[in-house]
Write a protein that holds these residues in place. Structure first.
Motif, mmCIF file in Angstrom:
data_model
loop_
_atom_site.group_PDB
_atom_site.id
_atom_site.type_symbol
_atom_site.label_atom_id
_atom_site.label_comp_id
_atom_site.label_asym_id
_atom_site.label_seq_id
_atom_site.Cartn_x
_atom_site.Cartn_y
_atom_site.Cartn_z
ATOM 1 N N UNK A 156 0.838 -1.200 0.000
ATOM 2 C CA UNK A 156 0.000 0.000 0.000
ATOM 3 C C UNK A 156 0.873 1.250 0.000
ATOM 4 N N UNK A 157 1.740 1.310 -0.958
ATOM 5 C CA UNK A 157 2.732 2.386 -1.018
ATOM 6 C C UNK A 157 2.034 3.738 -0.914
ATOM 7 N N UNK A 158 2.572 4.611 -0.051
ATOM 8 C CA UNK A 158 1.906 5.900 0.159
ATOM 9 C C UNK A 158 2.874 7.073 0.058
ATOM 10 N N UNK A 159 4.078 6.811 -0.442
ATOM 11 C CA UNK A 159 5.068 7.888 -0.538
ATOM 12 C C UNK A 159 4.963 8.657 -1.841
ATOM 13 N N UNK A 160 5.936 9.521 -2.038
ATOM 14 C CA UNK A 160 5.981 10.347 -3.251
ATOM 15 C C UNK A 160 6.572 9.545 -4.408
ATOM 16 N N UNK A 171 15.911 -2.175 -5.299
ATOM 17 C CA UNK A 171 15.436 -3.467 -5.797
ATOM 18 C C UNK A 171 14.096 -3.874 -5.188
ATOM 19 N N UNK A 172 13.471 -2.954 -4.453
ATOM 20 C CA UNK A 172 12.214 -3.280 -3.789
ATOM 21 C C UNK A 172 11.043 -3.171 -4.763
ATOM 22 N N UNK A 173 9.914 -3.748 -4.349
ATOM 23 C CA UNK A 173 8.703 -3.751 -5.163
ATOM 24 C C UNK A 173 7.666 -2.804 -4.576
ATOM 25 N N UNK A 174 6.852 -2.232 -5.454
ATOM 26 C CA UNK A 174 5.829 -1.277 -5.033
ATOM 27 C C UNK A 174 4.460 -1.921 -5.249
ATOM 28 N N UNK A 175 3.696 -2.059 -4.157
ATOM 29 C CA UNK A 175 2.338 -2.612 -4.264
ATOM 30 C C UNK A 175 1.331 -1.477 -4.133
ATOM 31 N N UNK A 176 0.435 -1.379 -5.113
ATOM 32 C CA UNK A 176 -0.567 -0.315 -5.096
ATOM 33 C C UNK A 176 -1.961 -0.877 -4.884
ATOM 34 N N UNK A 177 -2.750 -0.115 -4.121
ATOM 35 C CA UNK A 177 -4.115 -0.529 -3.818
ATOM 36 C C UNK A 177 -5.125 0.481 -4.317
ATOM 37 N N UNK A 178 -6.300 0.448 -3.715
ATOM 38 C CA UNK A 178 -7.447 1.212 -4.203
ATOM 39 C C UNK A 178 -7.278 2.717 -4.250
ATOM 40 N N UNK A 179 -6.351 3.257 -3.466
ATOM 41 C CA UNK A 179 -6.192 4.720 -3.415
ATOM 42 C C UNK A 179 -5.939 5.303 -4.807
ATOM 43 N N UNK A 180 -5.259 4.529 -5.645
ATOM 44 C CA UNK A 180 -4.914 5.021 -6.984
ATOM 45 C C UNK A 180 -6.162 5.312 -7.832
ATOM 46 N N UNK A 181 -7.293 4.722 -7.447
ATOM 47 C CA UNK A 181 -8.543 4.949 -8.207
ATOM 48 C C UNK A 181 -9.268 6.214 -7.751
ATOM 49 N N UNK A 182 -8.844 6.791 -6.609
ATOM 50 C CA UNK A 182 -9.546 7.976 -6.098
ATOM 51 C C UNK A 182 -9.252 9.166 -7.011
ATOM 52 N N UNK A 183 -10.294 9.923 -7.284
ATOM 53 C CA UNK A 183 -10.187 11.023 -8.245
ATOM 54 C C UNK A 183 -9.068 12.000 -7.894
ATOM 55 N N UNK A 187 -0.949 12.128 -6.520
ATOM 56 C CA UNK A 187 0.385 11.613 -6.210
ATOM 57 C C UNK A 187 0.474 10.117 -6.531
ATOM 58 N N UNK A 188 -0.569 9.372 -6.160
ATOM 59 C CA UNK A 188 -0.543 7.916 -6.384
ATOM 60 C C UNK A 188 -0.639 7.583 -7.868
ATOM 61 N N UNK A 189 -1.390 8.402 -8.603
ATOM 62 C CA UNK A 189 -1.482 8.179 -10.062
ATOM 63 C C UNK A 189 -0.111 8.417 -10.692
ATOM 64 N N UNK A 190 0.596 9.410 -10.168
ATOM 65 C CA UNK A 190 1.950 9.691 -10.664
ATOM 66 C C UNK A 190 2.883 8.518 -10.338
ATOM 67 N N UNK A 191 2.737 7.977 -9.128
ATOM 68 C CA UNK A 191 3.548 6.801 -8.742
ATOM 69 C C UNK A 191 3.255 5.638 -9.697
ATOM 70 N N UNK A 225 -9.538 -5.693 -9.272
ATOM 71 C CA UNK A 225 -9.745 -5.463 -10.704
ATOM 72 C C UNK A 225 -9.880 -3.970 -11.045
ATOM 73 N N UNK A 226 -10.557 -3.214 -10.181
ATOM 74 C CA UNK A 226 -10.738 -1.779 -10.451
ATOM 75 C C UNK A 226 -9.407 -1.032 -10.373
ATOM 76 N N UNK A 227 -8.583 -1.461 -9.445
ATOM 77 C CA UNK A 227 -7.242 -0.873 -9.313
ATOM 78 C C UNK A 227 -6.417 -1.205 -10.552
ATOM 79 N N UNK A 228 -6.520 -2.454 -10.987
ATOM 80 C CA UNK A 228 -5.785 -2.880 -12.189
ATOM 81 C C UNK A 228 -6.245 -2.077 -13.407
ATOM 82 N N UNK A 229 -7.552 -1.890 -13.531
ATOM 83 C CA UNK A 229 -8.079 -1.139 -14.688
ATOM 84 C C UNK A 229 -7.562 0.293 -14.681
ATOM 85 N N UNK A 230 -7.588 0.925 -13.503
ATOM 86 C CA UNK A 230 -7.126 2.312 -13.402
ATOM 87 C C UNK A 230 -5.639 2.419 -13.768
#
Ligand code: NI
Length: 256
Positions: A156-160, A171-183, A187-191, A225-230
């Motif tokens: 649930x990455x929340x940084x810049x 070498x780390x991995x970034x996991x993104x969740x539902x926040x990226x779908x919020x209008x 910042x998360x869309x940029x990530x 799925x909604x996160x993936x679509x976004x």
């Protein structure tokens, strides 16, 4: 062979209240979400999430103690996780990390048990599923200093975007969740845009952080799925391509 499916790499399905676990899994499958990783967070639910992973074929677990539960820590937990980790369904240590959002009075204790759990992950050669809330610098510094050989997933990455780049350099991995779908989650869309596809994982953090268009409802793995679509829209690639690569990433990192 050519089936494309999604993986929810962080989902507290043991905390979903409105529907049964069987329904959770059924809904996930009909949304094309095949595998679900359930993190432990408290001393109480280590047994529960382990049992879920033993009962259901496509459910796996991370075992560990969330920083907000640090006060309940005792070193016996290490041995319990060592024993459970003999099962191939235990695919990581998590969720572990630092949380400075609610209560900063026991930061030193949080750090101490974070380090112990990093070392356990190293000993067992298991990936680390990291919770970092308003503690980016300390989380980064501790991981850099103490983690020797475990793969790192920033759940649930929340940084810049800049912090994402720093993590990827390690070498780390970034996991993104539902926040990226919020209008308004610019910042998360940029990530999502800048993280290379090979470094990206998907998750829900259900029952929390429900993506649009279900915001306000209880979250469940099907909604990954909604996160993936976004993210596929942001990255200007097909959902198929995003699903394929993020699933491959998860299967490789978690050995599932
Ligand atoms: Ni979580």
């Amino acid at each position: 062979m050519n089936e494309t499916y999604l993986i929810d790499t962080h989902s507290h399905i043991n905390m979903v209240e409105n529907i049964s676990t069987d329904e959770v899994i059924k809904n996930a499958l009909s949304a094309g979400v095949k595998k679900i990783i359930v993190p432990a967070s408290s001393t109480n639910d280590i047994d529960d999430v382990f049992e879920l992973s033993q009962k259901y074929e496509d459910i796996y677990c991370y075992l560990g103690i969330h920083p907000e539960e640090a006060k309940d820590w005792d070193d016996g937990i290490l041995n319990k996780i060592r024993e459970y980790s003999a099962s191939p369904k235990v695919v990581g240590i998590g969720e572990i990390g630092l949380d400075y959002y609610w209560d900063k009075s026991y930061v030193e204790l949080q750090k101490e048990i974070f380090i112990k759990q990093i070392q356990l992950g190293n000993e067992l050669n298991l990936p680390l599923n990291i919770h970092d809330r308003e503690a980016h610098k300390d989380t980064f510094d501790i991981l850099k200093e103490y983690n020797k050989n475990s793969k790192v997933i920033m759940h649930c990455f929340s940084g810049s975007p800049e912090f994402a780049i720093e993590c990827i350099k390690e070498g780390w991995y970034i996991a993104l969740g539902g926040v990226v779908t919020f209008k308004n989650a610019k910042k998360m869309k940029e990530v999502a845009k800048i993280v290379p596809l090979e470094k990206l994982l998907l998750e829900t953090d259900a029952p929390y952080l429900t993506p649009t268009p279900h915001r306000g409802e209880e979250n469940q793995p099907a909604y990954v799925r909604f996160t993936a679509e976004e993210i596929s829209k942001i990255k200007e690639i097909s959902l198929e391509e995003l699903a394929k690569q993020t699933t491959l990433n998860a299967e490789k990192i978690l050995n599932i």
